[in-house]
Design a protein around this motif. Sequence first.
Motif, mmCIF file in Angstrom:
data_model
loop_
_atom_site.group_PDB
_atom_site.id
_atom_site.type_symbol
_atom_site.label_atom_id
_atom_site.label_comp_id
_atom_site.label_asym_id
_atom_site.label_seq_id
_atom_site.Cartn_x
_atom_site.Cartn_y
_atom_site.Cartn_z
ATOM 1 N N ALA A 148 0.822 -1.079 0.111
ATOM 2 C CA ALA A 148 -0.008 -0.002 0.118
ATOM 3 C C ALA A 148 0.786 1.104 -0.067
ATOM 4 O O ALA A 148 0.548 2.282 -0.747
ATOM 5 N N ALA A 149 1.809 1.320 0.725
ATOM 6 C CA ALA A 149 2.968 2.448 0.782
ATOM 7 C C ALA A 149 3.463 2.662 -0.778
ATOM 8 O O ALA A 149 3.664 3.842 -1.066
ATOM 9 N N PHE A 150 3.653 1.424 -1.626
ATOM 10 C CA PHE A 150 4.372 1.480 -2.701
ATOM 11 C C PHE A 150 3.131 2.158 -3.496
ATOM 12 O O PHE A 150 3.527 3.188 -4.290
ATOM 13 N N GLY A 151 2.157 1.800 -3.528
ATOM 14 C CA GLY A 151 0.750 2.470 -4.332
ATOM 15 C C GLY A 151 0.809 3.856 -3.991
ATOM 16 O O GLY A 151 0.560 4.634 -5.126
ATOM 17 N N SER A 266 -4.994 2.983 -11.590
ATOM 18 C CA SER A 266 -4.230 1.831 -11.035
ATOM 19 C C SER A 266 -3.678 1.869 -9.743
ATOM 20 O O SER A 266 -3.968 0.788 -8.750
ATOM 21 N N GLY A 267 -3.093 2.874 -9.226
ATOM 22 C CA GLY A 267 -2.425 3.020 -8.057
ATOM 23 C C GLY A 267 -3.774 2.991 -6.963
ATOM 24 O O GLY A 267 -3.435 2.425 -5.864
ATOM 25 N N LEU A 268 -4.580 3.715 -7.282
ATOM 26 C CA LEU A 268 -5.693 3.703 -6.181
ATOM 27 C C LEU A 268 -6.385 2.425 -6.024
ATOM 28 O O LEU A 268 -6.588 1.888 -4.806
ATOM 29 N N CYS A 269 -6.447 1.612 -7.093
ATOM 30 C CA CYS A 269 -7.078 0.101 -7.044
ATOM 31 C C CYS A 269 -6.328 -0.494 -6.185
ATOM 32 O O CYS A 269 -6.568 -1.721 -5.394
ATOM 33 N N SER A 270 -4.897 -0.415 -6.609
ATOM 34 C CA SER A 270 -3.883 -1.333 -5.845
ATOM 35 C C SER A 270 -3.903 -0.931 -4.500
ATOM 36 O O SER A 270 -3.618 -1.932 -3.620
ATOM 37 N N LEU A 271 -3.851 0.220 -4.269
ATOM 38 C CA LEU A 271 -3.961 0.652 -2.456
ATOM 39 C C LEU A 271 -5.183 0.094 -1.933
ATOM 40 O O LEU A 271 -5.082 -0.603 -0.778
ATOM 41 N N VAL A 272 -6.446 -0.067 -2.616
ATOM 42 C CA VAL A 272 -7.646 -0.681 -1.853
ATOM 43 C C VAL A 272 -7.272 -2.318 -1.738
ATOM 44 O O VAL A 272 -7.682 -2.511 -0.716
ATOM 45 N N VAL A 273 -6.649 -2.958 -2.768
ATOM 46 C CA VAL A 273 -6.293 -4.446 -2.726
ATOM 47 C C VAL A 273 -5.435 -4.654 -1.497
ATOM 48 O O VAL A 273 -5.882 -5.523 -0.534
ATOM 49 N N GLY A 275 -3.971 -2.637 0.876
ATOM 50 C CA GLY A 275 -4.208 -1.980 2.123
ATOM 51 C C GLY A 275 -5.479 -2.401 2.739
ATOM 52 O O GLY A 275 -5.562 -2.356 4.265
ATOM 53 N N GLY A 276 -6.640 -2.938 2.158
ATOM 54 C CA GLY A 276 -7.842 -3.233 2.685
ATOM 55 C C GLY A 276 -8.167 -4.835 2.500
ATOM 56 O O GLY A 276 -8.982 -5.136 3.233
ATOM 57 N N LEU A 277 -7.880 -5.368 1.580
ATOM 58 C CA LEU A 277 -8.310 -6.958 1.152
ATOM 59 C C LEU A 277 -7.411 -7.688 1.678
ATOM 60 O O LEU A 277 -8.010 -8.923 1.775
ATOM 61 N N VAL A 278 -6.234 -7.857 1.501
ATOM 62 C CA VAL A 278 -5.168 -8.649 1.890
ATOM 63 C C VAL A 278 -5.458 -9.543 2.943
ATOM 64 O O VAL A 278 -5.456 -10.633 3.290
ATOM 65 N N ARG A 279 -5.557 -8.789 4.198
ATOM 66 C CA ARG A 279 -5.611 -9.299 5.578
ATOM 67 C C ARG A 279 -6.936 -10.291 5.584
ATOM 68 O O ARG A 279 -6.796 -11.255 6.062
ATOM 69 N N PRO A 280 -8.187 -9.750 5.063
ATOM 70 C CA PRO A 280 -9.192 -10.792 5.374
ATOM 71 C C PRO A 280 -9.170 -11.838 4.327
ATOM 72 O O PRO A 280 -9.654 -13.086 4.627
ATOM 73 N N VAL A 281 -8.750 -11.513 3.142
ATOM 74 C CA VAL A 281 -8.572 -12.610 2.110
ATOM 75 C C VAL A 281 -7.502 -13.726 2.566
ATOM 76 O O VAL A 281 -7.846 -14.954 2.551
ATOM 77 N N ALA A 323 -5.441 -5.010 -10.607
ATOM 78 C CA ALA A 323 -5.022 -4.570 -9.027
ATOM 79 C C ALA A 323 -5.198 -5.807 -8.211
ATOM 80 O O ALA A 323 -4.382 -5.984 -7.141
ATOM 81 N N LEU A 324 -5.727 -6.902 -8.342
ATOM 82 C CA LEU A 324 -6.085 -7.883 -7.775
ATOM 83 C C LEU A 324 -4.696 -8.659 -7.752
ATOM 84 O O LEU A 324 -4.586 -9.762 -6.900
ATOM 85 N N TRP A 325 -4.031 -8.579 -8.786
ATOM 86 C CA TRP A 325 -2.670 -9.247 -8.902
ATOM 87 C C TRP A 325 -1.844 -8.980 -7.530
ATOM 88 O O TRP A 325 -1.072 -9.680 -7.059
ATOM 89 N N GLY A 326 -2.320 -7.606 -6.860
ATOM 90 C CA GLY A 326 -1.667 -7.441 -5.599
ATOM 91 C C GLY A 326 -1.639 -8.404 -4.553
ATOM 92 O O GLY A 326 -1.073 -8.322 -3.651
#
Length: 421
Positions: A148-151, A266-273, A275-281, A323-326
């Motif tokens: 997320a910091a990269f994004g 693209s950066g904003l979508c990656s940030l969402v993935v 920063g917000g989706l990795v943990r629950p997934v 972005a889901l590649w993230g």
Amino acid sequence: MTAPLASGAPRRAALAFIFITVLLDILAMGMIIPVLPKLLVGFMDGDTSRAAQLFGVFSTAWALMQFVFSPVLGALSDRYGRRRVILLSNVGMGLDYILMAWAPTVGWLFAGRIIAGITAASISTASAYIADVTPSDKRAAGFGMLGAAFGVGFVLGPGLGGLLGGIDPRLPFWVSAGLSLLNALYGLFVLPESLPPEKRKPFRWSGANPVGALLRLRATPEVLGLVSVHFLNNLAHIALPSVFVLYAGYRFGWDERAVGLALAGSGLCSLVVQGGLVRPVVKRLGERRTLMMGLVFGAVGFSVYALAPSPTLFCGLGIPVMALWGFFSPASQGLMTSRIPPSEQGQFQGALSSLLGIAGLMGPGLFTQTFAYAIAPERAIHQPGAPFLCAALLLMFALGLAMRVTREREQAVLTTPGPLA
């Protein structure tokens, strides 16, 4: 503050500092992207062709420094602790940006770029810090935070650099210097050490040089397999900075504004993935399945980029899927670092960064030449999306390798007798 890191509020403060450190590093790098070529054109008396050649040399030198010095800084952090290496790297980066802002000749500017490649290798130490302080079952989420910091850095950096560069081409360097030095001062008071003395290991050049660091990966076949997957993933990623702008201009006629908006989206979508989706997934699916899913989405995203018949489909479907590649990188880091002892996390992250340097040296030529070949007038099949299809194939190959490597691990766990057997 040099005491070993405890849980609770100190850990959260330390992780926040690591996030800010990586964010500012990427932000500073991004800010100089729009202005460095212009500085070179000025030094070359307006000769854009000569400036472009020099810019290529500068980029290669930066990647080469990453390759050489990432294992060195990683091994130093295994010996002396992460805190010292991170803070000294921040100071070195700040002083280097001052040098580049002041540089009166191309030679001085080149020297500054060399030093930037060395100090930027501290990102691998930040990754080792995450591995030190995060339980293995939550490690993927920690690496997602770095993603997320990269994004954020890549979204904000070039735009801010363009605004500051419009005032003065050297102003982004001064601002980057100030951010890096302020971050070092902030870390001096809030960043605790993550690697206690009893878990450190002696510094040896045999493992600190890039060749030695990479050879040591052979000691664990499973880790070597995962590292190979990581390398293929990053090689595929080089297709984006190498040909995205050229492809978008050639295929859709996009100008700088349209490209910038697409990259920001693209950066904003990656940030969402990340920063917000990795943990629950990861919590629901586990690191192995999350890794596989990330590779599949990456391959599908590249295919959409290559074959989308319109800009609307390219952006509306391609960017969110890409972005889901993230999901891949945090899950990959979580799997690999759980198999590395604490005393070798720095060296391991340095070896990974060296591999990224190799991908950075190989990728641009591979994808730009593929693009040039695919759009040549004499070709019977005209396919400007060929570089993206090539990247998709690399990801599918990585997926097959990852399935094999991680399946062997699962089977070993299932068939190993328990202590009462």
